[in-house]
Design an enzyme around this catalytic site. Structure first.
Site, PDB file in Angstrom:
ATOM      1  CG  HIS A 126      36.838  32.728  50.039  1.00 32.37           C
ATOM      2  ND1 HIS A 126      35.961  33.775  50.103  1.00 32.37           N
ATOM      3  CD2 HIS A 126      36.158  31.710  49.471  1.00 32.37           C
ATOM      4  CE1 HIS A 126      34.805  33.417  49.566  1.00 32.37           C
ATOM      5  NE2 HIS A 126      34.886  32.168  49.188  1.00 32.37           N
ATOM      6  CD  GLN A 146      31.857  35.198  52.300  1.00 28.90           C
ATOM      7  OE1 GLN A 146      31.803  35.332  51.072  1.00 28.90           O
ATOM      8  NE2 GLN A 146      31.040  35.828  53.113  1.00 28.90           N
ATOM      9  CG  ASN A 147      36.634  38.242  56.372  1.00 27.11           C
ATOM     10  OD1 ASN A 147      36.057  38.462  55.304  1.00 27.11           O
ATOM     11  ND2 ASN A 147      36.169  38.652  57.540  1.00 27.11           N
ATOM     12  CB  VAL A 148      42.312  36.018  53.162  1.00 25.09           C
ATOM     13  CG1 VAL A 148      41.485  35.219  52.150  1.00 25.09           C
ATOM     14  CG2 VAL A 148      42.389  37.483  52.738  1.00 25.09           C
ATOM     15  CB  CYS A 190      55.459  26.370  45.700  1.00 24.33           C
ATOM     16  SG  CYS A 190      55.182  24.688  45.182  1.00 24.33           S
ATOM     17  N   PRO A 237      25.068  46.847  57.771  1.00 25.52           N
ATOM     18  CG  PRO A 237      26.839  48.364  57.527  1.00 25.52           C
ATOM     19  CD  PRO A 237      26.524  46.932  57.765  1.00 25.52           C
TER      20      PRO A 237
HETATM   21  C1  BV8 Z   1      34.304  28.847  42.233  1.00 30.43           C
HETATM   22  C2  BV8 Z   1      40.037  35.412  48.547  1.00 30.43           C
HETATM   23  C3  BV8 Z   1      34.210  26.962  40.832  1.00 30.43           C
HETATM   24  C4  BV8 Z   1      40.922  36.253  47.663  1.00 30.43           C
HETATM   25  C5  BV8 Z   1      37.808  35.611  47.575  1.00 30.43           C
HETATM   26  C6  BV8 Z   1      30.155  34.333  36.882  1.00 30.43           C
HETATM   27  C7  BV8 Z   1      31.384  34.504  36.271  1.00 30.43           C
HETATM   28  C8  BV8 Z   1      32.565  34.036  36.841  1.00 30.43           C
HETATM   29  C9  BV8 Z   1      32.527  33.381  38.079  1.00 30.43           C
HETATM   30  C10 BV8 Z   1      31.293  33.233  38.661  1.00 30.43           C
HETATM   31  C11 BV8 Z   1      30.112  33.686  38.086  1.00 30.43           C
HETATM   32  N1  BV8 Z   1      29.098  33.384  38.928  1.00 30.43           N
HETATM   33  C12 BV8 Z   1      29.586  32.769  40.003  1.00 30.43           C
HETATM   34  C13 BV8 Z   1      30.914  32.664  39.849  1.00 30.43           C
HETATM   35  C14 BV8 Z   1      31.795  32.042  40.750  1.00 30.43           C
HETATM   36  C15 BV8 Z   1      32.549  33.101  41.559  1.00 30.43           C
HETATM   37  C16 BV8 Z   1      31.619  34.159  42.084  1.00 30.43           C
HETATM   38  O1  BV8 Z   1      30.867  33.917  43.006  1.00 30.43           O
HETATM   39  N2  BV8 Z   1      31.659  35.362  41.482  1.00 30.43           N
HETATM   40  C17 BV8 Z   1      30.769  36.403  41.916  1.00 30.43           C
HETATM   41  C18 BV8 Z   1      31.511  37.727  41.953  1.00 30.43           C
HETATM   42  C19 BV8 Z   1      29.600  36.455  40.939  1.00 30.43           C
HETATM   43  N3  BV8 Z   1      33.081  32.326  42.639  1.00 30.43           N
HETATM   44  C20 BV8 Z   1      34.280  31.758  42.481  1.00 30.43           C
HETATM   45  O2  BV8 Z   1      35.007  31.931  41.546  1.00 30.43           O
HETATM   46  C21 BV8 Z   1      34.664  30.806  43.598  1.00 30.43           C
HETATM   47  N4  BV8 Z   1      35.122  29.570  43.005  1.00 30.43           N
HETATM   48  O3  BV8 Z   1      33.161  29.120  42.013  1.00 30.43           O
HETATM   49  O4  BV8 Z   1      34.963  27.793  41.708  1.00 30.43           O
HETATM   50  C22 BV8 Z   1      35.104  25.865  40.465  1.00 30.43           C
HETATM   51  C23 BV8 Z   1      34.785  24.582  40.897  1.00 30.43           C
HETATM   52  C24 BV8 Z   1      35.601  23.546  40.514  1.00 30.43           C
HETATM   53  C25 BV8 Z   1      36.748  23.791  39.729  1.00 30.43           C
HETATM   54  C26 BV8 Z   1      37.067  25.096  39.327  1.00 30.43           C
HETATM   55  C27 BV8 Z   1      36.240  26.148  39.696  1.00 30.43           C
HETATM   56  C28 BV8 Z   1      35.813  31.376  44.395  1.00 30.43           C
HETATM   57  C29 BV8 Z   1      35.333  32.600  45.139  1.00 30.43           C
HETATM   58  C30 BV8 Z   1      36.417  33.019  46.132  1.00 30.43           C
HETATM   59  C31 BV8 Z   1      37.134  34.236  45.641  1.00 30.43           C
HETATM   60  N5  BV8 Z   1      38.087  34.709  46.666  1.00 30.43           N
HETATM   61  N6  BV8 Z   1      38.682  35.948  48.542  1.00 30.43           N
HETATM   62  C32 BV8 Z   1      41.171  37.624  48.257  1.00 30.43           C
HETATM   63  O5  BV8 Z   1      40.665  37.933  49.344  1.00 30.43           O
HETATM   64  O6  BV8 Z   1      41.916  38.388  47.596  1.00 30.43           O
HETATM   65  S1  BV8 Z   1      36.281  36.332  47.572  1.00 30.43           S
HETATM   66  C33 BV8 Z   1      36.421  37.800  48.389  1.00 30.43           C
HETATM   67  O7  BV8 Z   1      35.377  38.584  47.929  1.00 30.43           O
HETATM   68  C34 BV8 Z   1      36.190  37.677  49.857  1.00 30.43           C
HETATM   69  O8  BV8 Z   1      36.764  36.522  50.403  1.00 30.43           O
HETATM   70  C35 BV8 Z   1      34.715  37.657  49.979  1.00 30.43           C
HETATM   71  O9  BV8 Z   1      34.196  36.384  49.903  1.00 30.43           O
HETATM   72  C36 BV8 Z   1      34.293  38.386  48.728  1.00 30.43           C
HETATM   73  C37 BV8 Z   1      33.787  39.726  49.103  1.00 30.43           C
HETATM   74  O10 BV8 Z   1      32.627  39.462  49.706  1.00 30.43           O
HETATM   75  P1  BV8 Z   1      32.328  40.001  51.195  1.00 30.43           P
HETATM   76  O11 BV8 Z   1      33.142  39.299  52.212  1.00 30.43           O
HETATM   77  O12 BV8 Z   1      30.874  39.945  51.279  1.00 30.43           O
HETATM   78  O13 BV8 Z   1      32.856  41.459  51.223  1.00 30.43           O
HETATM   79  P2  BV8 Z   1      32.313  42.645  50.388  1.00 30.43           P
HETATM   80  O14 BV8 Z   1      33.377  43.660  50.410  1.00 30.43           O
HETATM   81  O15 BV8 Z   1      31.758  42.160  49.111  1.00 30.43           O
HETATM   82  O16 BV8 Z   1      31.056  43.160  51.252  1.00 30.43           O
HETATM   83  C38 BV8 Z   1      31.279  43.682  52.536  1.00 30.43           C
HETATM   84  C39 BV8 Z   1      29.926  43.652  53.213  1.00 30.43           C
HETATM   85  O17 BV8 Z   1      30.110  44.114  54.535  1.00 30.43           O
HETATM   86  C40 BV8 Z   1      28.909  44.590  52.568  1.00 30.43           C
HETATM   87  O18 BV8 Z   1      27.654  43.964  52.517  1.00 30.43           O
HETATM   88  C41 BV8 Z   1      28.872  45.782  53.534  1.00 30.43           C
HETATM   89  O19 BV8 Z   1      27.577  46.361  53.595  1.00 30.43           O
HETATM   90  C42 BV8 Z   1      29.195  45.136  54.835  1.00 30.43           C
HETATM   91  N7  BV8 Z   1      29.854  45.983  55.812  1.00 30.43           N
HETATM   92  C43 BV8 Z   1      30.673  47.044  55.576  1.00 30.43           C
HETATM   93  N8  BV8 Z   1      31.109  47.539  56.755  1.00 30.43           N
HETATM   94  C44 BV8 Z   1      30.556  46.758  57.743  1.00 30.43           C
HETATM   95  C45 BV8 Z   1      29.771  45.777  57.138  1.00 30.43           C
HETATM   96  N9  BV8 Z   1      29.090  44.845  57.837  1.00 30.43           N
HETATM   97  C46 BV8 Z   1      29.201  44.902  59.184  1.00 30.43           C
HETATM   98  N10 BV8 Z   1      29.945  45.811  59.841  1.00 30.43           N
HETATM   99  C47 BV8 Z   1      30.632  46.750  59.155  1.00 30.43           C
HETATM  100  N11 BV8 Z   1      31.372  47.669  59.817  1.00 30.43           N
END
Ligand code: BV8
Length: 262
Positions: free
Chosen positions: A121, A103-105, A129, A227
């Protein structure tokens, strides 16, 4: 983390023929790349990443959003893959059929030697563009390089050389569909695998968070490295509570003997 859990996970991993590794921001945390959960700092401290990572935010204030991505790109360029990235690359050398989905960029999986990771992602390194269909674009001379101030700044995005439309980051924003080929390949790998290892994802962003659930429903064993507990815990056969850079090298060593992990 319990030694017995690690031993059990290592045996399952060592016996698996088709492995999928799904990673989130946590795998890059020990490389110093902030996760989405970590509060934004500097210029963006007052923003919520989920609101900034949208087409609406970009169109409302292109310089602010492009500056954020250029600041993140500069941070990634200064970062190094950590032992967690390298252990995942090592898994791919030991399991013939191993697909890495991220999921990382950032480009830390590639720089650690992982072959052809699927970027659900998008990537900080593939600007395009804003015209439809998009032309591939370059970064131009925007200050995404080391010259950018530490806390980041507003940076006007470049214009497309082909059509003069604004250039945007090559990432998938909230509300945007995932690249069809990437999502299809990821789901196919999850359906076909015997074991899925999910590392460092909070499991709350869809449809990426669906991938481990698809694997579990298709009969695969799911093992999690994080963790913290996540909503994925219930579908996981084993939850290894620890960080990527600590757990993954130990897991690979237990599965296949010492790695060439430096
Ligand atoms: C889509 C790129 C449909 C950009 C990212 C309600 C309202 C509105 C929208 C929605 C909704 N319900 C669902 C949605 C859809 C929405 C969504 O899921 N929202 C969530 C918040 C509810 N999803 C979307 O919008 C997706 N598109 O659904 O489109 C559609 C279909 C057709 C036509 C039109 C539309 C698009 C989602 C992609 C968004 N872009 N990234 C950028 O990076 O700037 S997402 C971005 O956040 C990341 O890529 C990643 O996926 C996400 C963060 O998640 P994680 O990677 O899990 O990271 P996070 O920081 O959250 O957690 C870190 C974890 O690591 C923790 O658990 C922590 O404990 C752990 N950790 C910490 N340190 C360590 C560790 N683990 C191991 N070792 C360590 N040292």
């Amino acid at each position: 983390m319990e030694a017995d859990l690690l031993r059990r996970a290592a045996r399952l991993l060592g016996d698996a023929r088709r492995v999928v590794v799904l990673t989130g921001a946590g795998v890059s945390a020990e490389s110093g790349v902030p996760t989405f959960r970590d509060a934004l700092t500097g210029l963006w401290a007052r923003f919520d990443a989920q609101r900034l990572a949208t087409a609406e935010a970009f169109h409302a204030d292109p310089d602010l959003v492009w500056g954020w991505y250029e600041w993140r790109r500069a941070r990634v360029a200064r970062a190094e893959p950590n032992p967690g990235h390298r252990a995942i690359a090592a898994i791919q050398t030991r399991v013939l059929d191993c697909t890495v989905i991220t999921q990382n960029v950032d480009d830390l999986h590639e720089r650690a030697g992982t072959r052809a990771p699927i970027h659900l992602h998008g990537s900080l390194f593939t600007p395009r563009c804003t015209a439809v269909p998009a032309h591939p674009a370059t970064f131009g001379d925007t200050s995404g390089g080391p010259g950018q101030p530490h806390e980041g700044s507003r940076v006007p995005p470049p214009r497309c050389a082909s059509c003069t439309a604004l250039v945007r980051p090559g990432v998938v924003w909230f509300g945007e569909p995932l690249p069809e080929t990437a999502l299809t390949a990821a789901v196919e790998a999850a359906v076909a695998c015997d074991l899925l290892l999910t590392v460092g994802t909070a499991g709350v962003v869809y449809p990426a968070a669906e991938i481990p659930q698809v694997a579990a429903r298709s009969g695969a064993t799911v093992i999690q490295v994080n963790p913290q507990p996540t909503p994925l815990d219930p579908v996981c056969a084993i939850n290894l509570r620890g960080t990527a850079a600590q757990v993954l090298p130990a897991l690979v060593a237990a599965a296949w003997g010492e790695t060439d992990e430096s």
